[in-house]
Design an enzyme around this catalytic site. Structure first.
Site, PDB file in Angstrom:
ATOM      1  N   CYS A 137     -12.253  35.281 -38.822  1.00  0.00           N
ATOM      2  CA  CYS A 137     -11.938  36.946 -39.595  1.00  0.00           C
ATOM      3  C   CYS A 137     -12.520  37.740 -40.863  1.00  0.00           C
ATOM      4  O   CYS A 137     -12.950  38.553 -41.275  1.00  0.00           O
ATOM      5  CB  CYS A 137     -10.679  35.914 -41.343  1.00  0.00           C
ATOM      6  N   HIS A 165     -10.258  39.951 -47.622  1.00  0.00           N
ATOM      7  CA  HIS A 165      -9.044  39.472 -46.137  1.00  0.00           C
ATOM      8  C   HIS A 165      -7.618  38.618 -46.685  1.00  0.00           C
ATOM      9  O   HIS A 165      -7.556  38.264 -47.582  1.00  0.00           O
ATOM     10  CB  HIS A 165      -9.995  38.264 -45.748  1.00  0.00           C
ATOM     11  N   ASN A 176      -1.750  37.238 -41.794  1.00  0.00           N
ATOM     12  CA  ASN A 176      -3.496  37.319 -41.596  1.00  0.00           C
ATOM     13  C   ASN A 176      -3.319  37.723 -39.501  1.00  0.00           C
ATOM     14  O   ASN A 176      -3.347  36.922 -38.661  1.00  0.00           O
ATOM     15  CB  ASN A 176      -3.423  35.971 -41.352  1.00  0.00           C
TER      16      ASN A 176
HETATM   17  N1  COA Z   1       7.826  25.551 -43.660  1.00  0.00           N
HETATM   18  C1  COA Z   1       7.941  24.566 -43.890  1.00  0.00           C
HETATM   19  N2  COA Z   1       7.677  23.807 -44.216  1.00  0.00           N
HETATM   20  C2  COA Z   1       6.330  23.497 -44.199  1.00  0.00           C
HETATM   21  C3  COA Z   1       6.059  24.751 -43.795  1.00  0.00           C
HETATM   22  C4  COA Z   1       6.598  26.542 -42.652  1.00  0.00           C
HETATM   23  N3  COA Z   1       6.038  26.771 -42.064  1.00  0.00           N
HETATM   24  N4  COA Z   1       4.002  24.288 -43.210  1.00  0.00           N
HETATM   25  C5  COA Z   1       3.862  23.258 -43.072  1.00  0.00           C
HETATM   26  N5  COA Z   1       5.130  22.797 -44.346  1.00  0.00           N
HETATM   27  C6  COA Z   1       5.203  21.617 -45.161  1.00  0.00           C
HETATM   28  C7  COA Z   1       4.122  20.033 -44.219  1.00  0.00           C
HETATM   29  O1  COA Z   1       4.954  20.187 -43.376  1.00  0.00           O
HETATM   30  C8  COA Z   1       4.743  20.026 -45.881  1.00  0.00           C
HETATM   31  O2  COA Z   1       5.193  18.807 -45.279  1.00  0.00           O
HETATM   32  P1  COA Z   1       5.381  17.385 -46.598  1.00  0.00           P
HETATM   33  O3  COA Z   1       4.891  17.737 -47.663  1.00  0.00           O
HETATM   34  O4  COA Z   1       6.886  16.977 -45.991  1.00  0.00           O
HETATM   35  O5  COA Z   1       3.835  16.944 -45.299  1.00  0.00           O
HETATM   36  C9  COA Z   1       4.316  20.524 -46.674  1.00  0.00           C
HETATM   37  O6  COA Z   1       5.315  21.775 -46.201  1.00  0.00           O
HETATM   38  C10 COA Z   1       3.554  21.191 -47.755  1.00  0.00           C
HETATM   39  O7  COA Z   1       2.340  21.890 -47.466  1.00  0.00           O
HETATM   40  P2  COA Z   1       1.250  21.592 -48.098  1.00  0.00           P
HETATM   41  O8  COA Z   1       0.096  21.723 -46.574  1.00  0.00           O
HETATM   42  O9  COA Z   1       0.654  20.786 -49.050  1.00  0.00           O
HETATM   43  O10 COA Z   1       1.267  23.443 -47.506  1.00  0.00           O
HETATM   44  P3  COA Z   1       0.162  24.570 -49.203  1.00  0.00           P
HETATM   45  O11 COA Z   1       0.936  24.574 -50.392  1.00  0.00           O
HETATM   46  O12 COA Z   1      -1.079  24.033 -48.733  1.00  0.00           O
HETATM   47  O13 COA Z   1       0.976  25.490 -48.047  1.00  0.00           O
HETATM   48  C11 COA Z   1      -1.198  27.005 -46.610  1.00  0.00           C
HETATM   49  C12 COA Z   1       0.084  25.617 -46.448  1.00  0.00           C
HETATM   50  C13 COA Z   1      -1.464  26.352 -45.084  1.00  0.00           C
HETATM   51  C14 COA Z   1      -0.085  28.498 -46.680  1.00  0.00           C
HETATM   52  C15 COA Z   1      -1.520  26.908 -47.471  1.00  0.00           C
HETATM   53  O14 COA Z   1      -2.519  25.683 -47.173  1.00  0.00           O
HETATM   54  C16 COA Z   1      -2.828  28.261 -47.020  1.00  0.00           C
HETATM   55  O15 COA Z   1      -2.815  28.737 -47.050  1.00  0.00           O
HETATM   56  N6  COA Z   1      -3.832  27.554 -46.492  1.00  0.00           N
HETATM   57  C17 COA Z   1      -4.778  28.225 -45.727  1.00  0.00           C
HETATM   58  C18 COA Z   1      -4.602  28.880 -44.680  1.00  0.00           C
HETATM   59  C19 COA Z   1      -5.801  30.561 -44.537  1.00  0.00           C
HETATM   60  O16 COA Z   1      -5.586  31.168 -45.738  1.00  0.00           O
HETATM   61  N7  COA Z   1      -6.260  30.442 -43.472  1.00  0.00           N
HETATM   62  C20 COA Z   1      -7.008  31.584 -42.801  1.00  0.00           C
HETATM   63  C21 COA Z   1      -8.400  31.262 -43.135  1.00  0.00           C
HETATM   64  S1  COA Z   1      -8.604  32.510 -42.267  1.00  0.00           S
END
Ligand code: COA
Length: 333
Positions: A119, A260, A290
């Site tokens: 990215c 980003h 993204n």
């Molecule tokens: N729909 C529903 N539930 C989902 C899901 C989806 N698409 N994806 C994950 N979950 C669930 C998980 O399985 C987890 O369930 P559990 O608690 O039963 O295990 C729950 O949601 C919470 O997951 P968690 O990882 O705590 O969520 P979060 O608040 O951290 O959000 C992201 C997840 C990926 C959105 C967040 O961590 C994020 O944006 N991270 C940065 C990602 C990014 O920007 N990447 C690119 C960088 S260039």
């Protein structure tokens, strides 16, 4: 005898972007994986993303974005001497996607190569092109961030498939004349200790796709979301602060921050830490998700074309991605 090299200032002469026609909404994703519009919207801010057509390759998206940038800059493809494509979803492992783009544009005078900085790739490309123009090697360059991430997403993994999309953004860089804008400063960083938290583990020489592992879908994006989140906020905040300082600016001098486009909560956290009000931060991830290297380039083009900044304004671009990599640029338009 010491030689003092003259440094030519470099400006962005035009921007362009291209998004594939097909829109995939959160409601469409609800039919593919166990997710909801409510979950995706509240955790990420994403409402839709674009998906390239079959046979529409990264180089096709890149070429269309580049044509729009060239047309805005008023520079012919034949006058471009350097093309850098930033991508993690190249048409082929070799040759570089930039070579396909060079041919499709008819930019026969240009040298062309890709860079892989996820990215952060568009700002890494900007830094390289700026350096190659400022030392006098080239006058006109094209930098492009282009991705067909839909080809590298595991559509059965709800943790990742809801986040990414396809698209391309481009900018024409050229020597700037007296009274024109310029790229003021760029700050970049890499932390190779974090290769494991965001990657495409398979499909490379370390783990070629084989008949034994084909079912594991290793050639698709994998991520530890929470770890990436924390590191992204810190890296982008620090890079922005450093570049603002190096350019001799204060937060009040900034017309617009273009970050980003990965997650609205990451963007809000950076704006808070930089004490920049939300109206000075550009967001379009609700429409496109993204798009990795393309994201900041598409955002730059949309912000430019919609008049969010104009000649003489100072803007900050800031990015973060796999590697880990990060970068920020201060630009006087
Ligand atoms: N729909 C529903 N539930 C989902 C899901 C989806 N698409 N994806 C994950 N979950 C669930 C998980 O399985 C987890 O369930 P559990 O608690 O039963 O295990 C729950 O949601 C919470 O997951 P968690 O990882 O705590 O969520 P979060 O608040 O951290 O959000 C992201 C997840 C990926 C959105 C967040 O961590 C994020 O944006 N991270 C940065 C990602 C990014 O920007 N990447 C690119 C960088 S260039």
């Amino acid at each position: 005898m010491s030689v003092i090299a003259s440094e030519y200032p470099v400006m962005i002469a035009g921007t362009g972007s291209y998004l594939p026609e097909r829109v995939m909404t959160n409601a469409d994703l609800e039919k593919i994986v166990d997710t909801t519009d409510e979950w995706i919207t509240s955790r990420t801010g994403i409402k839709a993303r674009r998906i390239a057509a079959e046979g529409e390759n990264t180089s096709d998206l890149a070429t269309k974005a580049a044509e729009n940038a060239l047309s805005q800059a008023g520079i012919a493809a034949a006058d471009i001497e350097l093309i850098i494509v930033a991508t993690i979803s190249p048409d082929t492992i070799t040759p570089a996607t930039a070579c396909y783009v060079q041919h499709k544009l008819g930019a026969t005078q240009a040298i062309a190569f890709d860079i892989s900085a996820a990215c952060s790739g568009f700002l890494y490309a900007m830094k390289m092109a700026k350096r190659m123009i400022s030392d006098g090697a080239y006058k006109n360059a094209l930098i492009i961030g282009a991705e067909k991430l839909s080809a590298f997403v595991n559509w059965e993994d709800r943790n990742t498939c809801v986040l990414f999309g396809d698209g391309a953004g481009a900018a024409v860089l050229r020597r700037s004349e007296e009274g024109e804008g310029r790229i003021l400063a760029t700050e970049m960083g890499t932390d190779g200790a974090q290769t494991g938290i965001l990657n495409i583990p398979g499909g490379g020489s370390a783990c070629p796709t084989s008949s034994e592992n084909v079912d594991q879908k290793l050639a698709s994006l994998q991520m530890s979301g929470r770890e990436v989140f924390k590191l992204a906020v810190n890296a982008m905040k620090n890079a922005s602060e450093k570049v603002i300082e190096r350019a001799g600016l204060t937060a009040d001098d900034i017309k617009l921050v273009i970050p980003h486009q990965a997650n609205l909560r990451i963007i809000d956290a950076i704006a808070d830490r930089l004490t920049v009000p939300n109206e000075k931060v550009f967001v379009n991830l609700d429409k496109y998700g993204n798009t990795s290297a393309a994201a900041v380039a598409i955002a730059l083009d949309e912000a430019h074309r919609s008049g969010r900044f104009e000649r003489g304004d100072t803007i900050i671009l800031v990015v973060f991605g796999a590697g880990l990599t990060w970068a920020a640029s201060a630009i006087e338009w």
